[in-house]
Design an enzyme around this catalytic site. Structure first.
Site, mmCIF file in Angstrom:
data_model
loop_
_atom_site.group_PDB
_atom_site.id
_atom_site.type_symbol
_atom_site.label_atom_id
_atom_site.label_comp_id
_atom_site.label_asym_id
_atom_site.label_seq_id
_atom_site.Cartn_x
_atom_site.Cartn_y
_atom_site.Cartn_z
ATOM 1 N N ASN A 15 0.838 -1.212 0.000
ATOM 2 C CA ASN A 15 0.000 0.000 0.000
ATOM 3 C C ASN A 15 0.870 1.257 0.000
ATOM 4 O O ASN A 15 0.517 2.250 -0.640
ATOM 5 C CB ASN A 15 -0.959 -0.003 1.198
ATOM 6 C CG ASN A 15 -2.202 -0.823 0.919
ATOM 7 O OD1 ASN A 15 -3.041 -0.437 0.117
ATOM 8 N ND2 ASN A 15 -2.294 -1.996 1.545
ATOM 9 N N LEU A 95 -3.784 1.592 18.669
ATOM 10 C CA LEU A 95 -3.348 2.914 19.128
ATOM 11 C C LEU A 95 -4.226 3.379 20.289
ATOM 12 O O LEU A 95 -5.411 3.030 20.353
ATOM 13 C CB LEU A 95 -3.443 3.909 17.972
ATOM 14 C CG LEU A 95 -2.517 3.557 16.794
ATOM 15 C CD1 LEU A 95 -2.920 4.306 15.531
ATOM 16 C CD2 LEU A 95 -1.064 3.821 17.149
ATOM 17 N N ASN A 109 -6.817 5.042 7.672
ATOM 18 C CA ASN A 109 -6.342 3.657 7.703
ATOM 19 C C ASN A 109 -7.031 2.885 6.588
ATOM 20 O O ASN A 109 -8.139 3.215 6.195
ATOM 21 C CB ASN A 109 -6.710 3.024 9.054
ATOM 22 C CG ASN A 109 -6.255 1.576 9.164
ATOM 23 O OD1 ASN A 109 -5.144 1.226 8.765
ATOM 24 N ND2 ASN A 109 -7.109 0.707 9.687
ATOM 25 N N HIS A 111 -8.337 -1.004 5.752
ATOM 26 C CA HIS A 111 -8.627 -2.278 6.413
ATOM 27 C C HIS A 111 -9.160 -3.263 5.372
ATOM 28 O O HIS A 111 -10.032 -2.906 4.572
ATOM 29 C CB HIS A 111 -9.663 -2.072 7.521
ATOM 30 C CG HIS A 111 -9.976 -3.334 8.249
ATOM 31 N ND1 HIS A 111 -9.112 -3.886 9.185
ATOM 32 C CD2 HIS A 111 -11.011 -4.192 8.151
ATOM 33 C CE1 HIS A 111 -9.626 -5.015 9.626
ATOM 34 N NE2 HIS A 111 -10.783 -5.219 9.026
ATOM 35 N N ASP A 147 -10.708 -0.079 14.042
ATOM 36 C CA ASP A 147 -11.355 -0.327 12.747
ATOM 37 C C ASP A 147 -12.814 0.144 12.723
ATOM 38 O O ASP A 147 -13.653 -0.459 12.058
ATOM 39 C CB ASP A 147 -11.297 -1.825 12.401
ATOM 40 C CG ASP A 147 -9.874 -2.324 12.258
ATOM 41 O OD1 ASP A 147 -8.990 -1.527 11.877
ATOM 42 O OD2 ASP A 147 -9.632 -3.513 12.520
ATOM 43 N N GLU A 176 -7.428 -2.627 -2.578
ATOM 44 C CA GLU A 176 -6.822 -1.678 -1.629
ATOM 45 C C GLU A 176 -5.962 -0.661 -2.369
ATOM 46 O O GLU A 176 -5.995 0.539 -2.081
ATOM 47 C CB GLU A 176 -5.943 -2.425 -0.615
ATOM 48 C CG GLU A 176 -6.715 -3.317 0.336
ATOM 49 C CD GLU A 176 -5.805 -4.011 1.344
ATOM 50 O OE1 GLU A 176 -4.853 -3.381 1.845
ATOM 51 O OE2 GLU A 176 -6.046 -5.194 1.638
#
Ligand code: GRF
Length: 219
Positions: A15, A95, A109, A111, A147, A176
């Site tokens: 990514n 986190l 983010n 996922h 998430d 992605e």
């Protein structure tokens, strides 16, 4: 002034590579990846970044006794680069809420599932076990809950009868690599915002762009 993006990684870095390519091609406009930071010293993504001439840092989570001291060290490293935005790209650490709050609205983010289905790990195995016919990937803002931040864009792929974890993971990964650069492009150009926990993308209501992607849809 180009926007400053810090990318957090833990592993392979595909990514990250998609983001770098999109910066180079201009798909992500006027943006520089100013640092790549890993929690794992051996992450191949670090070598990839170094080869691309990008400063790298490692904050090895094993050296810290608890999550908040790790997060404080990570935050100090990130802030050294004065980023406008932070992208988690295969960053495999939970986190703290304080960390998430510090970068709220500026940290995204990717996922590998269609959230809220299958948060956490082993998403492809879970999708196969549940027998879902559509699987995919989600880009979301990072909030205190794992998430579970506001969804920006989702890309769906079919689950085929002959799929195994590897074949399904490869199909999702290709998705992605499509949706993450797209979401980051919206973010850095100011088209995408999180306001009071809700996502706004300029042009979405007018149908100029769509945050709902599947194979065959145009970028
Ligand atoms: C990706 O599937 C990402 O969604 C997940 O971890 C994987 C990282 O892959 N969080 P890479 O390091 O970007 O190749």
């Amino acid at each position: 002034m180009p926007k400053r993006l810090v990318v957090l990684v833990s592993g392979r870095g595909s990514n990250l590579q998609a983001i770098l390519s999109a910066c180079a091609s201009g798909q992500i406009p006027a943006t520089e990846v100013v640092a790549v930071i890993s929690n794992r010293p051996q992450a191949p993504a670090l070598a990839l970044a170094t080869a691309a001439g990008i400063p790298v840092r490692c904050v090895d989570h094993r050296r810290f006794g608890d999550r908040s001291s790790f997060d404080a060290a990570l935050r100090a490293q990130i802030n050294d680069f004065a980023p406008d935005h932070v992208a988690l790209a295969g960053f495999m650490r939970r986190l703290t809420p304080e960390f998430a709050q510090h970068y709220e609205g500026r940290m995204v983010n990717i996922h590998p599932s269609l959230l809220p289905a299958f948060p956490g790990l082993h998403t492809h195995a879970q999708a196969l076990a549940e027998g879902v016919k559509l699987h995919g990937a989600t880009v979301h803002f990072v909030t205190a809950d794992l998430d579970a931040g506001p969804i920006i864009v989702q890309g769906a792929v079919p689950v085929l009868a002959q799929d195994n974890v590897d074949s399904l993971a490869a199909r999702v990964l290709a998705m992605e690599h499509r949706i993450y650069p797209q979401a980051i492009a919206w973010l850095v150009s100011g088209r995408l915002r999180m306001e009071q926990g809700k996502v706004t993308i300029d042009g979405e209501k007018a149908g100029e762009l769509s945050p709902c992607i599947w194979p065959g849809t145009e970028d």
